[in-house]
Design an enzyme around this catalytic site. Structure first.
Site, PDB file in Angstrom:
ATOM      1  N   GLY A  10      54.702  39.157  58.044  1.00  0.00           N
ATOM      2  CA  GLY A  10      56.043  39.623  58.385  1.00  0.00           C
ATOM      3  C   GLY A  10      56.674  38.731  59.446  1.00  0.00           C
ATOM      4  O   GLY A  10      56.043  37.798  59.950  1.00  0.00           O
ATOM      5  N   ALA A  68      54.830  47.468  58.848  1.00  0.00           N
ATOM      6  CA  ALA A  68      55.658  48.656  58.662  1.00  0.00           C
ATOM      7  C   ALA A  68      56.472  48.512  57.384  1.00  0.00           C
ATOM      8  O   ALA A  68      56.694  47.393  56.906  1.00  0.00           O
ATOM      9  CB  ALA A  68      56.617  48.830  59.844  1.00  0.00           C
ATOM     10  N   TYR A 133      63.648  56.165  58.411  1.00  0.00           N
ATOM     11  CA  TYR A 133      62.911  55.057  59.040  1.00  0.00           C
ATOM     12  C   TYR A 133      62.630  55.384  60.516  1.00  0.00           C
ATOM     13  O   TYR A 133      61.488  55.294  60.974  1.00  0.00           O
ATOM     14  CB  TYR A 133      63.726  53.768  58.911  1.00  0.00           C
ATOM     15  CG  TYR A 133      63.200  52.604  59.722  1.00  0.00           C
ATOM     16  CD1 TYR A 133      62.026  51.950  59.366  1.00  0.00           C
ATOM     17  CD2 TYR A 133      63.888  52.158  60.849  1.00  0.00           C
ATOM     18  CE1 TYR A 133      61.550  50.880  60.122  1.00  0.00           C
ATOM     19  CE2 TYR A 133      63.425  51.095  61.603  1.00  0.00           C
ATOM     20  CZ  TYR A 133      62.254  50.464  61.235  1.00  0.00           C
ATOM     21  OH  TYR A 133      61.793  49.406  61.991  1.00  0.00           O
TER      22      TYR A 133
HETATM   23  N1  LIG Z   1      63.218  43.921  61.699  1.00  0.00           N
HETATM   24  C1  LIG Z   1      63.845  44.556  62.682  1.00  0.00           C
HETATM   25  O1  LIG Z   1      65.056  44.377  62.902  1.00  0.00           O
HETATM   26  C2  LIG Z   1      63.076  45.488  63.584  1.00  0.00           C
HETATM   27  C3  LIG Z   1      63.776  46.151  64.601  1.00  0.00           C
HETATM   28  C4  LIG Z   1      63.067  47.017  65.440  1.00  0.00           C
HETATM   29  C5  LIG Z   1      61.709  47.206  65.270  1.00  0.00           C
HETATM   30  N2  LIG Z   1      61.056  46.574  64.268  1.00  0.00           N
HETATM   31  C6  LIG Z   1      59.630  46.834  64.107  1.00  0.00           C
HETATM   32  O2  LIG Z   1      58.932  45.632  64.381  1.00  0.00           O
HETATM   33  C7  LIG Z   1      57.805  45.506  63.520  1.00  0.00           C
HETATM   34  C8  LIG Z   1      57.833  44.167  62.814  1.00  0.00           C
HETATM   35  O3  LIG Z   1      59.025  44.075  62.058  1.00  0.00           O
HETATM   36  P1  LIG Z   1      59.361  42.803  61.175  1.00  0.00           P
HETATM   37  O4  LIG Z   1      60.782  42.507  61.350  1.00  0.00           O
HETATM   38  O5  LIG Z   1      58.326  41.751  61.413  1.00  0.00           O
HETATM   39  O6  LIG Z   1      59.157  43.437  59.732  1.00  0.00           O
HETATM   40  P2  LIG Z   1      58.793  42.706  58.384  1.00  0.00           P
HETATM   41  O7  LIG Z   1      59.206  41.282  58.414  1.00  0.00           O
HETATM   42  O8  LIG Z   1      59.289  43.619  57.295  1.00  0.00           O
HETATM   43  O9  LIG Z   1      57.199  42.751  58.410  1.00  0.00           O
HETATM   44  C9  LIG Z   1      56.484  43.916  58.178  1.00  0.00           C
HETATM   45  C10 LIG Z   1      55.236  43.521  57.413  1.00  0.00           C
HETATM   46  O10 LIG Z   1      54.498  44.719  57.142  1.00  0.00           O
HETATM   47  C11 LIG Z   1      54.020  44.619  55.812  1.00  0.00           C
HETATM   48  N3  LIG Z   1      53.728  45.920  55.247  1.00  0.00           N
HETATM   49  C12 LIG Z   1      54.557  46.798  54.626  1.00  0.00           C
HETATM   50  N4  LIG Z   1      53.844  47.859  54.206  1.00  0.00           N
HETATM   51  C13 LIG Z   1      52.550  47.641  54.558  1.00  0.00           C
HETATM   52  C14 LIG Z   1      51.362  48.363  54.383  1.00  0.00           C
HETATM   53  N5  LIG Z   1      51.317  49.531  53.724  1.00  0.00           N
HETATM   54  N6  LIG Z   1      50.221  47.831  54.886  1.00  0.00           N
HETATM   55  C15 LIG Z   1      50.230  46.654  55.524  1.00  0.00           C
HETATM   56  N7  LIG Z   1      51.310  45.906  55.695  1.00  0.00           N
HETATM   57  C16 LIG Z   1      52.472  46.412  55.222  1.00  0.00           C
HETATM   58  C17 LIG Z   1      55.119  43.903  55.050  1.00  0.00           C
HETATM   59  O11 LIG Z   1      54.594  43.340  53.879  1.00  0.00           O
HETATM   60  P3  LIG Z   1      55.478  43.344  52.514  1.00  0.00           P
HETATM   61  O12 LIG Z   1      56.742  42.642  52.877  1.00  0.00           O
HETATM   62  O13 LIG Z   1      54.584  42.619  51.556  1.00  0.00           O
HETATM   63  O14 LIG Z   1      55.673  44.782  52.162  1.00  0.00           O
HETATM   64  C18 LIG Z   1      55.542  42.853  56.073  1.00  0.00           C
HETATM   65  O15 LIG Z   1      54.764  41.683  55.955  1.00  0.00           O
HETATM   66  C19 LIG Z   1      57.846  46.712  62.590  1.00  0.00           C
HETATM   67  O16 LIG Z   1      56.927  47.658  63.052  1.00  0.00           O
HETATM   68  C20 LIG Z   1      59.255  47.229  62.689  1.00  0.00           C
HETATM   69  O17 LIG Z   1      59.309  48.628  62.485  1.00  0.00           O
HETATM   70  C21 LIG Z   1      61.711  45.705  63.436  1.00  0.00           C
END
Ligand SMILES: NC(=O)c1ccc[n+]([C@@H]2O[C@H](COP(=O)([O-])OP(=O)(O)OC[C@H]3O[C@@H](n4cnc5c(N)ncnc54)[C@H](OP(=O)(O)O)[C@@H]3O)[C@@H](O)[C@H]2O)c1
Length: 290
Positions: A10, A68, A133
């Site tokens: 991710g 996530a 979410y």
């Molecule tokens: N993105 C934002 O703007 C944002 C804002 C606030 C907080 N956050 C939090 O920060 C964290 C990282 O976010 P990010 O932006 O890096 O998100 P991301 O790019 O969507 O990465 C999340 C990763 O988790 C994987 N995943 C999904 N379901 C899973 C499962 N059942 N088991 C294991 N892995 C799984 C996804 O794989 P697939 O893609 O293959 O499903 C993806 O590689 C998250 O916890 C998110 O809630 C994000």
């Protein structure tokens, strides 16, 4: 020290693994970090047996958990998936971490707040999520024991994966027409590359409780998009402001109108804050266009 990172492909997970690689380079292999970055394919956190098996086998001292289901609008209809990954998956990791004495660091979100405050949200303000979410991520926070680290961040962009900065660049490229972005949602854009070192510092220090960690400088999506257009050398005048009520079609998930996170706890412990978001946005635009 052995560290397990979930969701390692991710946006944030991949930068955490890369930051450990940087910290390891040039170090004595006996004092470096043994980092296992488990992608979704390698570890489904919703699978309790798989979580326990990997944690039992690796016996990590620290687990960093950015994995996530992050598709905010899709969560509104895929409710079971949202809770099974973001809540139950986190509970499996908490349980498994406890069984081997590992410290757990969980990534959470600004969407745990309802956005009605007229000032930035501090770590001790009451959450009141308005989306599936946000509810599922808050449930994840509550599945942890008190010794865990919770890092809440917001509006994340990075080199990998889908994010708003990449969307703006793609839309600028695709047409010559106006691009409309909301000018009434306020937050702090954050960059995966800046988040990773601080997340690692907090996790390795086993600091307990909630930390808001974002890049500095509140803005709106309109201002963000216009600034990204300027950095890309495009015609920033094409970016026009609209209100959330004018969005067509309306987004399924309700977003907080204000989700600016004050990094109060980080400041309190004397840890350096992340740079102004514009600095990091300029850098990422150069990287993606370069
Ligand atoms: N993105 C934002 O703007 C944002 C804002 C606030 C907080 N956050 C939090 O920060 C964290 C990282 O976010 P990010 O932006 O890096 O998100 P991301 O790019 O969507 O990465 C999340 C990763 O988790 C994987 N995943 C999904 N379901 C899973 C499962 N059942 N088991 C294991 N892995 C799984 C996804 O794989 P697939 O893609 O293959 O499903 C993806 O590689 C998250 O916890 C998110 O809630 C994000």
């Amino acid at each position: 020290m052995r560290v397990l990172v979930t969701g390692a492909k991710g946006q944030v997970g991949s930068e955490i693994v890369a930051e450990f690689d940087r910290r390891n380079s040039g170090r004595d292999s006996r004092t470096g970090f043994d980092v296992i970055g488990a992608s979704h394919e390698e570890l489904d956190v919703a699978n309790r047996d798989a979580v326990h098996a990997i944690v039992r086998t690796l016996a990590p001292e620290v687990i960093i958990h950015p994995a996530a289901f992050t598709a905010v609008d899709a969560c509104e209809t895929e409710i079971d998936r949202a809770f099974s990954v973001n809540f139950v998956g986190t509970r499996h990791l908490a349980e498994a971490a406890d069984s081997v004495g590992a410290h757990l660091c969980y990534l959470s979100t600004d969407y745990v707040f309802d956005g009605t405050l007229d000032r930035p949200y501090r770590e001790w303000d009451d959450p009141n999520p308005q989306s599936v979410y946000g509810r599922s991520k808050l449930a994840g926070e509550r599945a942890l024991d008190a010794s865990s680290t919770i890092v809440r961040t917001s509006w994340v962009s990075g080199q990998r994966g889908a994010n708003m900065l990449k969307t703006v660049l793609r839309l600028l490229d695709q047409s010559d027409g106006p691009l409309r972005f909301v000018n009434d949602q306020h937050g702090c854009p954050s960059f995966a590359k800046d988040l990773a070192p601080t997340i690692i510092d907090l996790a390795l220090s086993r600091l307990r409780g909630v930390f808001h960690v974002t890049n500095q400088g509140p803005t709106t999506w309109f201002d963000f998009a216009r600034t990204v257009a300027e950095f890309a050398g495009a015609n920033a005048g094409r970016v026009e402001p609209i209100t959330t009520a004018e969005l067509v079609p309306a987004r399924p998930a309700r977003r907080p109108m204000n989700s600016v996170l004050e990094n109060a706890a980080l400041r309190e412990i004397g840890h350096a804050l992340l740079p102004d978001w514009r600095e990091s946005a300029a850098q990422l635009v150069r990287q993606l266009n370069g």
